[in-house]
Design an enzyme around this catalytic site. Structure first.
Site, short mmCIF file in Angstrom:
data_model
loop_
_atom_site.label_atom_id
_atom_site.label_comp_id
_atom_site.label_asym_id
_atom_site.label_seq_id
_atom_site.Cartn_x
_atom_site.Cartn_y
_atom_site.Cartn_z
N ASP A 84 -11.43 11.15 16.48
CA ASP A 84 -11.33 9.82 16.52
C ASP A 84 -11.17 9.58 14.97
OD1 ASP A 84 -11.25 7.02 17.17
OD2 ASP A 84 -13.54 6.78 16.93
N ASP A 105 -5.45 9.54 11.52
CA ASP A 105 -5.26 8.22 11.12
C ASP A 105 -4.64 8.40 9.53
OD1 ASP A 105 -5.60 5.56 10.09
OD2 ASP A 105 -7.74 5.72 10.65
N GLU A 135 -1.92 5.90 13.76
CA GLU A 135 -2.39 4.54 13.67
C GLU A 135 -1.29 3.93 12.68
OE1 GLU A 135 -6.44 3.54 13.31
OE2 GLU A 135 -6.08 1.99 11.65
N GLY A 208 -12.16 -0.48 18.75
CA GLY A 208 -12.87 -1.66 18.49
C GLY A 208 -13.28 -2.39 19.86
N ASN A 229 -10.93 1.77 23.02
CA ASN A 229 -12.21 2.70 22.52
C ASN A 229 -13.45 2.08 22.57
OD1 ASN A 229 -9.91 4.49 21.96
ND2 ASN A 229 -10.16 4.71 19.82
N ASN A 231 -17.61 2.50 21.12
CA ASN A 231 -18.42 3.39 20.55
C ASN A 231 -19.71 2.40 20.30
OD1 ASN A 231 -19.88 5.16 19.16
ND2 ASN A 231 -18.56 5.09 17.02
N THR A 232 -19.65 1.40 19.64
CA THR A 232 -20.97 0.62 19.28
C THR A 232 -21.79 0.20 20.38
OG1 THR A 232 -19.58 0.06 17.40
CG2 THR A 232 -21.85 -1.31 17.84
P1 13P Z 1 -16.57 -0.24 18.47
O1 13P Z 1 -17.57 0.77 18.04
O2 13P Z 1 -16.34 -1.35 18.16
O3 13P Z 1 -16.63 0.02 20.19
O4 13P Z 1 -15.18 0.69 18.19
C1 13P Z 1 -14.97 2.17 18.83
C2 13P Z 1 -13.75 2.61 18.10
O5 13P Z 1 -12.75 1.98 17.92
C3 13P Z 1 -13.65 4.01 17.98
O6 13P Z 1 -12.41 4.36 17.35
#
Ligand code: 13P
Length: 287
Positions: A84, A105, A135, A208, A229, A231-232
């Site tokens: 990533d 990226d 990207e 995001g 994607n 993650n958070t």
């Molecule tokens: P979030 O942490 O906002 O979900 O984004 C994850 C992301 O885009 C990883 O590249």
């Protein structure tokens, strides 16, 4: 089954759904993601940032762990192991370490340099059957030290990068890593529609994914987004469940301090979040 992300994303684009990229941080995350994908009969992309790779002692450790888990857990759904927001050197290291997909990226370079470097990574990756994400524009906010200013992508530049033969393209359309601020303007669907028009069948990537309202996710998918994607949101679910366990004093009861018990509620919470996202993205039963 460890595969490149190309086929699963081509199918997702044609079938008007999206495959989730879920970032992994450790053994619990990886196991939770793989088991949920298998239970949902969904393809999955495991995202690894350079920071998380380092935390897990290196890309080779990550690749070895993922491959061994796929085998020992009997995972038959398609799994891509994807770098990533990779740097040029990071992408080369992951290609070497046995990843099946990489993101280079180059969005912080000028477009000419981004094109040149992306082209080089594509040539090396494709010679080994590894898929490549590029990207254009920038994702706002910060992720593991990668900071973006949220620049909205230029659709003509997206076409220039798409024409290089990348397998998936991340374009900044007002999306931000981490939680969205209360005054967030939302995704720029006009730009997304123009990018889709210029890049045709190219699978588009929405970074995001945490906190984007359901309606916006569905609209983005209808406009060509086939990889999202997250993650958070898994981190928040894990932290909340772990906090609850400790605040209820469960770590002080019996052998509740055993890490296998202490981390179990967080593990289940990650699984629940991933399942919810797979249902929303429409990838359930698409393996
Ligand atoms: P979030 O942490 O906002 O979900 O984004 C994850 C992301 O885009 C990883 O590249």
């Amino acid at each position: 089954m460890l595969v490149s992300a190309k086929e699963m994303l081509t199918k997702a684009k044609a079938g008007h759904y999206a495959v989730g990229q879920f970032n992994i941080n450790n053994l619990e995350w990886t196991k939770a993601a793989l088991l949920t994908a298998q239970e949902c009969n969904s393809p999955i992309i495991l995202g690894v940032s350079e920071g998380a790779g380092k935390y897990m002692t290196g890309f080779k450790t990550v690749a070895a762990m993922v491959k061994a888990m796929i085998e020992t857990l009997g995972i038959t759904v398609p799994v891509a192991l994807h770098l990533d927001h990779g740097s040029y050197d990071g992408a080369l290291a992951c290609i070497d370490a046995g990843f099946s997909s990489v993101m280079f990226d180059g969005s912080h370079y000028g477009i000419e340099e981004n094109i040149q470097k992306t082209k080089e990574i594509i040539a090396i990756a494709h010679s080994k059957g590894i898929s490549v994400e590029a990207e254009v524009g920038a994702i706002g906010g910060e992720e593991d030290g990668v900071i973006g200013n949220g620049e909205v992508a230029d659709p003509d530049e997206c076409k220039m990068i798409a024409d290089l033969g990348v397998d998936m393209l991340a374009a900044g359309i007002g999306n931000i890593h981490g939680k969205y601020p209360a005054n967030w303007a939302g995704l720029n669907f006009d730009v997304l529609a123009k990018i889709q028009e210029k890049t045709g069948i190219m699978p588009l990537v929405l970074h995001g994914g945490t906190g984007i309202p359901e309606e916006m996710i569905k609209k983005a998918i209808s406009l060509g987004v086939s990889k999202i994607n997250v993650n958070t949101e898994c981190q928040l679910s894990f932290a909340a469940a772990t906090r609850k366990y400790i605040e209820e004093g469960k770590d002080l009861q019996g052998k509740g301090f055993d890490p296998r018990k202490l981390l179990a509620p967080g593990f289940e919470a990650i699984k629940a979040t991933i399942k919810e996202k797979m249902e929303l993205f429409g990838s359930v039963n698409k393996a």
